[in-house]
Scaffold this active site. Structure first.
Site, PDB file in Angstrom:
ATOM      1  N   GLY A 278     -10.761   4.212  14.818  1.00  0.00           N
ATOM      2  CA  GLY A 278     -11.055   4.516  15.914  1.00  0.00           C
ATOM      3  C   GLY A 278     -11.223   6.380  15.537  1.00  0.00           C
ATOM      4  N   GLU A 320      -5.836   1.479  10.253  1.00  0.00           N
ATOM      5  CA  GLU A 320      -6.848   0.454  10.854  1.00  0.00           C
ATOM      6  C   GLU A 320      -8.459   1.067  10.999  1.00  0.00           C
ATOM      7  OE1 GLU A 320      -6.988  -2.412  14.074  1.00  0.00           O
ATOM      8  OE2 GLU A 320      -4.708  -3.367  13.535  1.00  0.00           O
ATOM      9  N   PRO A 321      -8.708   2.074   9.494  1.00  0.00           N
ATOM     10  CA  PRO A 321      -9.975   2.524   9.580  1.00  0.00           C
ATOM     11  C   PRO A 321     -10.769   1.614   9.164  1.00  0.00           C
ATOM     12  CG  PRO A 321      -8.809   3.256   7.585  1.00  0.00           C
ATOM     13  CD  PRO A 321      -8.097   2.175   8.379  1.00  0.00           C
ATOM     14  N   GLY A 322     -12.261   1.347   9.468  1.00  0.00           N
ATOM     15  CA  GLY A 322     -12.815   0.595   9.146  1.00  0.00           C
ATOM     16  C   GLY A 322     -14.548   2.169   8.857  1.00  0.00           C
ATOM     17  N   TYR A 364     -25.174   2.786  23.172  1.00  0.00           N
ATOM     18  CA  TYR A 364     -23.689   3.665  23.090  1.00  0.00           C
ATOM     19  C   TYR A 364     -24.535   5.468  23.353  1.00  0.00           C
ATOM     20  CZ  TYR A 364     -21.026   0.615  20.856  1.00  0.00           C
ATOM     21  OH  TYR A 364     -20.248  -0.573  20.700  1.00  0.00           O
ATOM     22  N   CYS A 391     -40.930  -3.734  20.942  1.00  0.00           N
ATOM     23  CA  CYS A 391     -41.742  -3.371  21.981  1.00  0.00           C
ATOM     24  C   CYS A 391     -40.288  -3.134  22.878  1.00  0.00           C
ATOM     25  CB  CYS A 391     -42.233  -4.712  22.146  1.00  0.00           C
ATOM     26  SG  CYS A 391     -43.046  -4.643  23.769  1.00  0.00           S
TER      27      CYS A 391
END
Length: 463
Positions: A278, A320-322, A364, A391
């Site tokens: 996160g 857990e870095p992504g 978001y 559209c």
């Protein structure tokens, strides 16, 4: 490229009522290194390059829209996380951010582990040669088939997300004659300072087992009592796009309190604690992310201090870095199509992609930067909203930014920091074709995820 004149929108932000810009940047041609991959720069002729290749050449060869990923930057960031945490901790790359077989091989070579949350991600990891014991399997509703595949493959950890899953995983493991290493995901009541839909540690959400009211302690009792499970630790994840370490401090304190309670009740000191990921990245110049070595130092000190206070051995830490690894390494390249000034408001710049290749702005309310990359310009800045071709009135890529007022159809613009979640969450809305991912390094480019074709779409349509 055409430079046809058109009525420009407002030159200044004093008419802006929704955005976050108070004034245009001093130099529209400048590229803020905080939001661009490390090898991105402008050449002498004003064209932006990545990995030694100009975007005009990349557009000619691979088309637009397309994601261009700086492989050297990806590897450098992965290595920085591995080095920062050292050999006494584990770094699991969060595959949900972006996963491909090429990425899996890079992770393996750079010494990182991998976190997956679906059967598809697991299949990708295994097919690319990631050792199964370096994979952790997340998810709030894993199917029996996914659990079976994970156990048979020998994944290093399965993260248990509910009371039902504790029983389910134990039953499948026993039936296979296996003893599966597991962690229990707990929600610690910490709500990260982030968008409501990506804050994942307060109790009112679908992930994990609440620490409050003793539910997490009961989950531990059940996991320890069941054959087929080897409980090795507690997992916590407090949200996404986080810059402040205070939330991790509170979460770690509460998780360590649970570890102490487990020791006192069961005489067991669980050897692992996973604090999730996160950590945020810079999408705009206003963002100020922490460096991996700062994060590693802060988390290590927090956990060590809390364990010493509880008279516990310090467990092995996992993170857990992504997004923090892949997010800054890529940009999305678009060609400008229609330009539509709205007098007194802003200019709408339509590109050949949109919410099908980047849903995050619509989903978001995410903020992005944007730059003219096929040339430089000395024209005055104009306030723009970059929108897609779909559209849908919410089809917005960049809500409010400044681009040169001589912008014209055919120009190339790029949105940086799109390595995370954009391709992973891409769709075929309006039957759009999902763009390719092209890795660029040392003057060479290669497709690692190819562009979809109309044949791909029709092949799935069996009607």
């Amino acid at each position: 490229m055409s430079r046809s004149a058109h009525p420009a929108g407002p030159r200044h932000a004093d008419v802006l009522t929704e955005g976050h810009y108070s004034a245009p940047p001093a130099d529209l041609n400048a590229l803020d290194p905080k939001v661009w991959a490390h090898t991105v720069s402008r050449t002498d002729d004003g064209v932006v390059s990545v990995g030694g290749m100009e975007v005009t050449r990349l557009a000619e060869e691979f088309g637009t829209p397309a994601y261009f990923l700086d492989e050297a930057d990806f590897r450098e960031r992965a290595r920085a996380w591995r080095t920062a945490f050292g050999h006494d901790a584990d770094v699991f790359y969060a595959g949900k951010a972006f996963l491909s077989r090429a990425v899996v091989r890079w992770l393996h070579e750079e010494g990182l582990n991998l976190d997956v949350c679906s059967g598809g991600e697991l299949a990708t990891a295994l097919s690319a040669g990631m050792p199964a014991d370096r994979i952790a399997f997340h998810g709030n509703n894993k199917s029996e088939e996914e659990i079976t595949t994970a156990i048979v493959s020998g994944v290093g950890r399965i993260v248990l997300d509910s009371f039902q899953e504790i029983v389910r995983v134990a039953h499948i493991a026993r039936s296979l004659g296996k003893r599966q290493r597991v962690q229990i995901r707990v929600t610690v009541g910490v709500e990260a300072h982030t968008h409501e839909f990506i804050a994942t540690a307060h109790e009112d959400q679908k992930f994990g087992i609440a620490l409050a009211d003793g539910e997490a302690a009961e989950a531990v009792r059940r996991a320890l009592a069941l054959d087929g499970l080897e409980l090795v630790g507690i997992h916590s994840h407090i949200g996404s796009q986080i810059f402040d370490m205070a939330g991790f401090e509170v979460a770690a304190r509460r998780v360590v309190s649970l570890l102490a309670a487990v020791r006192d009740e069961h005489g067991v000191e669980l050897p692992e604690i996973d604090l999730g990921g996160g950590l945020g990245i810079a999408y705009t110049s206003d963002d100020d992310p922490r460096e991996p070595h700062e994060i590693a130092k802060a988390l290590g000190e927090i956990v060590t201090r809390e364990c010493e206070a509880a008279k516990l051995r310090t467990p092995r830490i996992s993170v857990e870095p992504g997004r923090a690894i892949v997010g800054p390494t890529a940009f999305t390249l678009y060609e400008v199509g229609t330009i539509k000034p709205l007098d007194g408001l802003r200019t709408y710049v339509s590109v050949d992609g949109g919410m099908s290749d980047n849903i995050r702005t619509a989903l978001y309310d995410a903020e992005y930067s944007v730059a003219l990359v096929s040339r430089t310009s000395d024209a005055e800045p104009m306030l723009v909203r970059v929108v897609g071709k779909h559209c849908e009135s919410g089809d917005i890529v960049v809500k409010d930014a400044f681009l040169p007022s001589d912008l014209a159809p055919g120009d190339l613009i790029a949105v940086p920091a799109t390595g995370a979640y954009c391709r992973s969450m891409a769709s075929n809305y309006n039957h759009a074709l999902r763009p390719p991912v092209v890795a660029v390094r040392d003057g060479e480019a290669r497709v690692i995820v190819r562009r979809e074709t109309e044949e791909d779409l029709l092949r799935l349509d069996v009607g």
